[in-house]
Enzyme design. Structure first.
Site, PDB file in Angstrom:
ATOM      1  N   LYS A   1      20.047 -29.057 -17.629  1.00 58.94           N
ATOM      2  CA  LYS A   1      20.400 -27.793 -18.272  1.00 58.94           C
ATOM      3  C   LYS A   1      20.526 -28.022 -19.768  1.00 58.94           C
ATOM      4  O   LYS A   1      20.672 -29.152 -20.220  1.00 58.94           O
ATOM      5  CB  LYS A   1      21.718 -27.273 -17.712  1.00 58.94           C
ATOM      6  CG  LYS A   1      21.596 -26.752 -16.284  1.00 58.94           C
ATOM      7  CD  LYS A   1      22.797 -25.910 -15.993  1.00 58.94           C
ATOM      8  CE  LYS A   1      22.940 -25.689 -14.496  1.00 58.94           C
ATOM      9  NZ  LYS A   1      24.216 -25.049 -14.197  1.00 58.94           N
TER      10      LYS A   1
ATOM     11  N   HIS B   1      24.046 -26.891 -24.924  1.00 60.82           N
ATOM     12  CA  HIS B   1      24.142 -25.730 -25.814  1.00 60.82           C
ATOM     13  C   HIS B   1      25.459 -25.668 -26.574  1.00 60.82           C
ATOM     14  O   HIS B   1      26.313 -26.535 -26.423  1.00 60.82           O
ATOM     15  CB  HIS B   1      23.894 -24.437 -25.033  1.00 60.82           C
ATOM     16  CG  HIS B   1      24.869 -24.190 -23.918  1.00 60.82           C
ATOM     17  ND1 HIS B   1      26.168 -23.857 -24.136  1.00 60.82           N
ATOM     18  CD2 HIS B   1      24.710 -24.233 -22.565  1.00 60.82           C
ATOM     19  CE1 HIS B   1      26.786 -23.689 -22.977  1.00 60.82           C
ATOM     20  NE2 HIS B   1      25.924 -23.922 -22.009  1.00 60.82           N
TER      21      HIS B   1
ATOM     22  N   HIS C   1      28.858 -26.493 -25.234  1.00 64.73           N
ATOM     23  CA  HIS C   1      29.259 -27.860 -24.899  1.00 64.73           C
ATOM     24  C   HIS C   1      29.864 -28.616 -26.079  1.00 64.73           C
ATOM     25  O   HIS C   1      30.398 -29.702 -25.914  1.00 64.73           O
ATOM     26  CB  HIS C   1      28.051 -28.658 -24.393  1.00 64.73           C
ATOM     27  CG  HIS C   1      27.508 -28.158 -23.108  1.00 64.73           C
ATOM     28  ND1 HIS C   1      26.204 -27.738 -22.950  1.00 64.73           N
ATOM     29  CD2 HIS C   1      28.102 -27.959 -21.907  1.00 64.73           C
ATOM     30  CE1 HIS C   1      26.016 -27.330 -21.709  1.00 64.73           C
ATOM     31  NE2 HIS C   1      27.141 -27.446 -21.055  1.00 64.73           N
TER      32      HIS C   1
END
Length: 565
Positions: free
Chosen positions: A127, A130, A133
């Site tokens: 994933k 982004h 995070h």
RNA sequence: GCACUCGUAGCUCAGUGGAUAGAGCAAUCGCCUCCUAAGCGAUAGGUCGGAAGUUCAAGUCUUCUCGGGUGCGCCA
């Protein structure tokens, strides 16, 4: 070295019998208004035991201890006992200590012999890394550095999200729409694309969800094809993630993620059964936490497979057995507060007293101005894109302001990325905030680049100093601007200790700005490279001290301190 | 519905129960023949969401209340 708070507490401990030394030390504070002095002791708590008015007590104390040499003035004002330091001694004591300890100034051995685990970042394989995070990643890394600085033995763990039904989903999506070459060329966006595609397709065809769960069960049972794909996803993702961690200056001691604990869960489930903590409910196994004011905790699904909570229990037990931690910190968003309350309560119910050493350091949500971040909906801002944009803009600014700067590219990275990190660590953890690229890329005022600029300025002055053998005349540093800087310098260890106690890196980030502001005022008001050698020596020593402490503070909040910019 | 969390200047936010609530941005006005102007100074801007309570002392603690966010069984 002299610790002024300690000295005050010692002096007072002799005169005040109704309080312990520690209680007194705790009460010693810095007056808000520096006209009141440099340190203060409020006498209000003594009023009851002495059965006198606070201002009378302060008055009497001031008479008893008037003669001390560290202080120019000890005065009773409105119930406070105010201490004004001898500015010359103060300057000498603080500056000499800093120049002596250098990169160790502000550190301590508070945590000597204590093992602290910090889990942070914990991104999900396959994933995007982004903007959402960055909080866990940077708060965690900063706490990691702060704890080390205070002498703790630390273990930094990236609890990778490398297991779970999401991988079943991804395998299904990959088999339906995946193209290995396309994905290898640019893994994360392509994997994200098919992941989003899966969720869209699953809305019309719910059978896909079952298929995904099936594939995850296969993965857990060691199916060769499932493992091959899972390994492929994991390797590709880690490569990209490590590139981002390198840019951020973030390091880990362990990448033991969810998959690492998959074979450690049956034991935990078995123990819970033996301790009669679990019960069947709608086919699943739960721990009833209602007597403790919490909702039930799911341990196993009705198909017998594991859940996040079970994994965290296994992980905590493993960490206690492996590292024998004194403190086990989790830097995870506040959305998971209930989850942590639940499993920590279960650890307690299992009879382990180390439940109280497990700490959830929570933080508020990051959203975009357009709305919430959501991997499933594809509404994401890649962290790396933000970092790259920040670097790009920094380079433009350098070309405009200082085109002859050597190592432009390196400095642009240090400043651009620093700006993003600093903004992240500048506010308290618990608040939600909306990410704004525009705000992130503004480099004026309370920002990382401002602090770095101040540091570069200090370095620049120091480079211009000729060899100077003169002794500093510290009396030069008794003007308000100088004294203010020294006062701030003296507080560094207090600040770091407070940040560690509250798990709040922003305390250090704020401090760095405060010191930079003070220094810029001093710099503006005082010529440093003056003809009189001993005056110059004194001011230069202050500049050196500021440079050291700015660098130390910047390091604790994960910023580089370039010497030129 | 229940639980948690946030609410302080136009905006973004500081503020370990202590003294006159502070910064940055934005606004207005100043400061580069002088050590980096990514800087410095000044002006203006506040019923600390609201109410009651605890305390010698409340932006800070308690209760209630209003508003935003998050969470509450088979995702992580």
């Amino acid at each position: 070295m002299i610790n002024y708070k300690v000295e005050i507490a010692k002096i007072l401990a002799d005169k005040i019998e109704s309080m312990t030394y520690d209680e007194i030390l705790n009460l010693v504070e810095h007056p808000k208004n520096t006209e009141m002095g440099d340190y203060a002791f409020p006498c209000f708590k003594l009023a009851k035991t002495y059965r006198k008015a606070p201002n009378v007590i302060a008055e009497e104390l001031s008479l008893e201890i008037q003669d001390d040499t560290l202080f120019d003035n000890i005065e009773a004002v409105a119930g406070f006992l105010n201490f004004t330091v001898n500015a010359e001694n103060f300057a000498q004591n603080i500056i000499e200590e800093i120049l002596d300890k250098k990169e160790k100034y502000g550190s301590s051995e508070l945590g000597k012999g204590k093992k602290t685990i910090i889990e942070y970042s914990s991104v999900n394989i396959a994933k995007p890394f982004h903007m959402g995070h960055i909080r866990s990643t940077m708060i965690g890394e900063s706490l990691h550095r702060i704890y080390k600085f205070l002498g703790y033995d630390t273990v930094a763990i990236n609890h990778l999200g490398d297991y779970g039904t999401q991988f079943g989903k991804l395998i299904v999506a990959y088999k339906l729409w995946g193209n290995k070459e396309v994905i290898e060329a640019d893994p994360i966006p392509e994997l994200l694309k098919i992941y989003v595609q899966f969720h869209q397709a699953a809305e019309e065809n719910p059978a896909l969800e079952d298929e995904a769960r099936n594939w995850f069960t296969k993965l857990e049972n060691g199916d060769a094809e499932a493992i091959e794909l899972w390994t492929l996803f994991k390797d590709m993702s880690l490569k990209v993630f490590n590139r981002v961690y390198e840019k951020l200056g973030v390091t880990f001691d362990s990448y033991a993620g969810e998959s690492f604990y998959s074979d450690k869960m049956p034991e935990i489930v078995q123990m819970l059964r033996e301790k009669k903590l679990v019960q069947k409910s709608e086919g699943a196994e739960i721990v009833d936490l209602e007597p403790h004011g919490l909702t039930p905790a799911l341990i196993t699904k009705k198909d017998g497979s594991s859940l996040y909570l079970t994994r965290d229990l296994a992980a905590a037990k493993y960490r206690k057995d492996t590292y024998n931690f004194d403190k086990n910190i989790y830097v995870v968003g506040s959305a998971q507060k209930l989850h942590f309350q639940q499993w920590i309560k279960i650890v307690e119910l299992m009879g382990y007293d180390w439940y109280k050493d497990c700490i959830h350091v929570d933080f508020g949500m990051v959203s975009l101005e357009e709305g919430a971040l959501s991997t499933r909906k594809g509404n994401v801002v890649f962290l790396e894109d933000v970092l790259d944009k920040a670097v790009e803009q920094t380079l433009e600014i350098i070309n405009e302001k200082n085109p002859n700067l050597p190592d432009k590219a390196l400095v642009a990275k240090q400043i651009g990325i620093g700006a993003v990190i600093f903004q992240e660590l500048y506010t308290s953890r618990t608040k939600d905030y909306a990410f704004s690229l525009e705000k992130t890329l503004s480099f004026e005022g309370e920002t990382g680049p401002y602090v770095q600029y101040t540091h570069a300025r200090a370095c620049s002055v120091l480079k211009k100093v000729d060899v100077n053998e003169s002794h500093p005349v510290y009396a030069v540093l008794t003007d308000e601007a100088s004294k203010d800087v020294i006062r701030t310098l003296s507080k560094f260890n207090e600040i770091v200790t407070l940040a560690h106690k509250n798990y709040e890196p922003h305390t250090v980030a704020r401090y760095a700005v405060e010191l930079a502001q003070g220094f810029n005022r001093f710099y503006h008001d005082n010529a440093i490279l003056v003809e009189n050698a001993s005056i110059q020596a004194a001011r230069v020593s202050l500049v050196k001290a500021v440079k050291i402490v700015l660098e130390n503070a910047l390091h604790l909040v994960c910023l580089e301190a370039p010497e030129q910019m």
